[in-house]
Motif scaffolding. Structure first.
Motif, PDB file in Angstrom:
ATOM      1  N   PHE A 106       1.772   2.989   0.726  1.00 38.32           N
ATOM      2  CA  PHE A 106       0.666   3.225   1.649  1.00 38.32           C
ATOM      3  C   PHE A 106       0.903   4.557   2.345  1.00 38.32           C
ATOM      4  CE2 PHE A 106       0.706  -1.353   1.230  1.00 38.32           C
ATOM      5  CZ  PHE A 106      -0.637  -1.639   1.062  1.00 38.32           C
ATOM      6  N   GLY A 107      -0.146   5.352   2.440  1.00 37.54           N
ATOM      7  CA  GLY A 107      -0.116   6.594   3.200  1.00 37.54           C
ATOM      8  C   GLY A 107      -1.054   6.459   4.374  1.00 37.54           C
ATOM      9  N   PHE A 108      -0.514   6.575   5.581  1.00 35.10           N
ATOM     10  CA  PHE A 108      -1.305   6.442   6.804  1.00 35.10           C
ATOM     11  C   PHE A 108      -1.473   7.820   7.425  1.00 35.10           C
ATOM     12  CE2 PHE A 108       0.767   2.362   6.175  1.00 35.10           C
ATOM     13  CZ  PHE A 108      -0.282   1.484   6.311  1.00 35.10           C
ATOM     14  N   GLY A 109      -2.641   8.424   7.179  1.00 30.27           N
ATOM     15  CA  GLY A 109      -2.948   9.721   7.759  1.00 30.27           C
ATOM     16  C   GLY A 109      -3.364   9.566   9.210  1.00 30.27           C
ATOM     17  N   LYS A 110      -3.060  10.601  10.020  1.00 28.32           N
ATOM     18  CA  LYS A 110      -3.381  10.508  11.446  1.00 28.32           C
ATOM     19  C   LYS A 110      -4.190  11.697  11.935  1.00 28.32           C
ATOM     20  CE  LYS A 110       0.991   9.570  12.154  1.00 28.32           C
ATOM     21  NZ  LYS A 110       2.269   9.274  12.806  1.00 28.32           N
ATOM     22  N   ALA A 111      -4.753  12.480  11.018  1.00 27.68           N
ATOM     23  CA  ALA A 111      -5.640  13.572  11.414  1.00 27.68           C
ATOM     24  C   ALA A 111      -6.411  14.034  10.188  1.00 27.68           C
ATOM     25  CB  ALA A 111      -4.856  14.721  12.033  1.00 27.68           C
ATOM     26  N   PRO A 112      -7.462  13.380   9.778  1.00 28.54           N
ATOM     27  CA  PRO A 112      -8.067  12.210  10.411  1.00 28.54           C
ATOM     28  C   PRO A 112      -7.302  10.923  10.045  1.00 28.54           C
ATOM     29  CG  PRO A 112      -9.296  12.769   8.453  1.00 28.54           C
ATOM     30  CD  PRO A 112      -8.224  13.826   8.606  1.00 28.54           C
ATOM     31  N   TYR A 113      -7.592   9.871  10.763  1.00 32.47           N
ATOM     32  CA  TYR A 113      -6.983   8.581  10.468  1.00 32.47           C
ATOM     33  C   TYR A 113      -7.474   8.068   9.118  1.00 32.47           C
ATOM     34  CZ  TYR A 113      -5.449   8.445  15.296  1.00 32.47           C
ATOM     35  OH  TYR A 113      -4.847   8.733  16.482  1.00 32.47           O
ATOM     36  N   SER A 114      -6.524   7.578   8.317  1.00 35.58           N
ATOM     37  CA  SER A 114      -6.882   7.044   7.004  1.00 35.58           C
ATOM     38  C   SER A 114      -5.770   6.137   6.512  1.00 35.58           C
ATOM     39  CB  SER A 114      -7.103   8.178   5.994  1.00 35.58           C
ATOM     40  OG  SER A 114      -5.886   8.876   5.774  1.00 35.58           O
ATOM     41  N   GLN A 115      -6.133   5.259   5.605  1.00 40.80           N
ATOM     42  CA  GLN A 115      -5.137   4.416   4.927  1.00 40.80           C
ATOM     43  C   GLN A 115      -5.387   4.492   3.436  1.00 40.80           C
ATOM     44  OE1 GLN A 115      -4.211   0.334   6.278  1.00 40.80           O
ATOM     45  NE2 GLN A 115      -4.508  -0.268   4.157  1.00 40.80           N
ATOM     46  N   THR A 116      -4.458   5.104   2.730  1.00 42.03           N
ATOM     47  CA  THR A 116      -4.548   5.247   1.279  1.00 42.03           C
ATOM     48  C   THR A 116      -3.518   4.323   0.638  1.00 42.03           C
ATOM     49  OG1 THR A 116      -5.184   7.575   1.525  1.00 42.03           O
ATOM     50  CG2 THR A 116      -4.422   6.864  -0.654  1.00 42.03           C
ATOM     51  N   ARG A 117      -3.932   3.629  -0.388  1.00 38.98           N
ATOM     52  CA  ARG A 117      -3.011   2.763  -1.139  1.00 38.98           C
ATOM     53  C   ARG A 117      -2.823   3.351  -2.534  1.00 38.98           C
ATOM     54  NH1 ARG A 117      -4.693  -3.303  -2.159  1.00 38.98           N
ATOM     55  NH2 ARG A 117      -6.388  -2.156  -3.132  1.00 38.98           N
ATOM     56  N   PHE A 118      -1.553   3.434  -2.934  1.00 35.49           N
ATOM     57  CA  PHE A 118      -1.177   3.882  -4.272  1.00 35.49           C
ATOM     58  C   PHE A 118      -0.556   2.690  -4.970  1.00 35.49           C
ATOM     59  CE2 PHE A 118      -0.582   7.330  -1.213  1.00 35.49           C
ATOM     60  CZ  PHE A 118      -1.383   8.329  -1.724  1.00 35.49           C
ATOM     61  N   ARG A 119      -1.137   2.276  -6.074  1.00 36.86           N
ATOM     62  CA  ARG A 119      -0.603   1.125  -6.827  1.00 36.86           C
ATOM     63  C   ARG A 119      -0.026   1.608  -8.133  1.00 36.86           C
ATOM     64  NH1 ARG A 119      -5.702  -2.277  -7.264  1.00 36.86           N
ATOM     65  NH2 ARG A 119      -6.529  -0.202  -7.052  1.00 36.86           N
ATOM     66  N   PHE A 120       1.199   1.154  -8.395  1.00 39.54           N
ATOM     67  CA  PHE A 120       1.910   1.543  -9.595  1.00 39.54           C
ATOM     68  C   PHE A 120       1.936   0.375 -10.562  1.00 39.54           C
ATOM     69  CE2 PHE A 120       3.188   4.213  -6.229  1.00 39.54           C
ATOM     70  CZ  PHE A 120       3.489   5.433  -6.786  1.00 39.54           C
ATOM     71  N   ARG A 121       1.904   0.677 -11.819  1.00 37.96           N
ATOM     72  CA  ARG A 121       1.995  -0.363 -12.846  1.00 37.96           C
ATOM     73  C   ARG A 121       3.389  -0.947 -12.808  1.00 37.96           C
ATOM     74  NH1 ARG A 121       0.482   0.893 -18.924  1.00 37.96           N
ATOM     75  NH2 ARG A 121      -1.556   0.800 -17.994  1.00 37.96           N
ATOM     76  N   THR A 122       3.483  -2.238 -12.749  1.00 42.60           N
ATOM     77  CA  THR A 122       4.785  -2.901 -12.794  1.00 42.60           C
ATOM     78  C   THR A 122       4.857  -3.716 -14.065  1.00 42.60           C
ATOM     79  OG1 THR A 122       3.955  -4.785 -11.531  1.00 42.60           O
ATOM     80  CG2 THR A 122       5.015  -3.007 -10.296  1.00 42.60           C
ATOM     81  N   THR A 123       6.073  -3.846 -14.604  1.00 40.81           N
ATOM     82  CA  THR A 123       6.238  -4.592 -15.852  1.00 40.81           C
ATOM     83  C   THR A 123       6.783  -5.960 -15.589  1.00 40.81           C
ATOM     84  OG1 THR A 123       8.411  -3.610 -16.146  1.00 40.81           O
ATOM     85  CG2 THR A 123       6.564  -2.555 -17.272  1.00 40.81           C
TER      86      THR A 123
END
Length: 167
Positions: free
Chosen positions: A150-167
């Protein structure tokens, strides 16, 4: 490349997803991380430590008898957190994954070099069977390949999710 999405519920309406390259750069350059593990009785344990980003994963080390190592022996699921201690500006990054012990001597040598390159000669590690030399035994080294970041930006506020393939 991970699958990337932004959660509009938790940010400014005009915010865009944090690029993976930005989050990865933060993981590579951050000096202090917070490692969250789970004790055998289910209580959480959190501690600050140093980590290196190498080969698409975070790596941490801990003495073989430390609470972290004992927790990981029973439950390898972890969270590593780093970021800025500011309300306005910066990027906080949270990595979820499984801690897998590194024992391959060639990989340990590469990681020892990565620690010293990042943190300086005070963080020189000699490689021994099973990890890094430690005055109290062996320091175990763990690889945490991200499952979700998860990347939580604070200028501007944001929540980005990065999902990786798991085996």
């Amino acid at each position: 490349m991970p699958a990337t999405d932004i959660d509009r519920r938790y940010g400014d309406p005009d915010a865009t997803p944090t690029p993976w390259a930005t989050a990865e750069q933060r993981l590579a350059s951050a000096e202090v991380f917070w490692l969250s593990t789970v004790r055998p009785d289910g209580r959480p344990h959190v501690t600050p430590l140093l980590a290196v980003w190498h080969g698409g994963a975070l790596h941490v080390c801990t003495g073989q008898d430390e609470r972290k190592a004992r927790n990981l022996a029973g439950n390898p699921q972890v969270v590593l957190t780093t970021g800025d201690n500011a309300l306005h500006g910066g990027l906080d990054v949270v990595v979820e994954g499984e801690a897998v012990r590194v024992v391959d001597r060639a990989e340990l040598r590469a990681l020892a070099g990565a620690w010293e390159a990042k943190y300086g000669s005070d963080w020189h590690f000699d490689v021994v069977d099973g990890g890094f030399a430690d005055p109290h035994g062996v320091a175990y080294v763990f690889r945490v390949e991200p499952s979700t970041v998860f990347g939580f930006g604070k200028a501007p506020y944001s929540q980005t999710r990065f999902r990786f393939r798991t085996t």
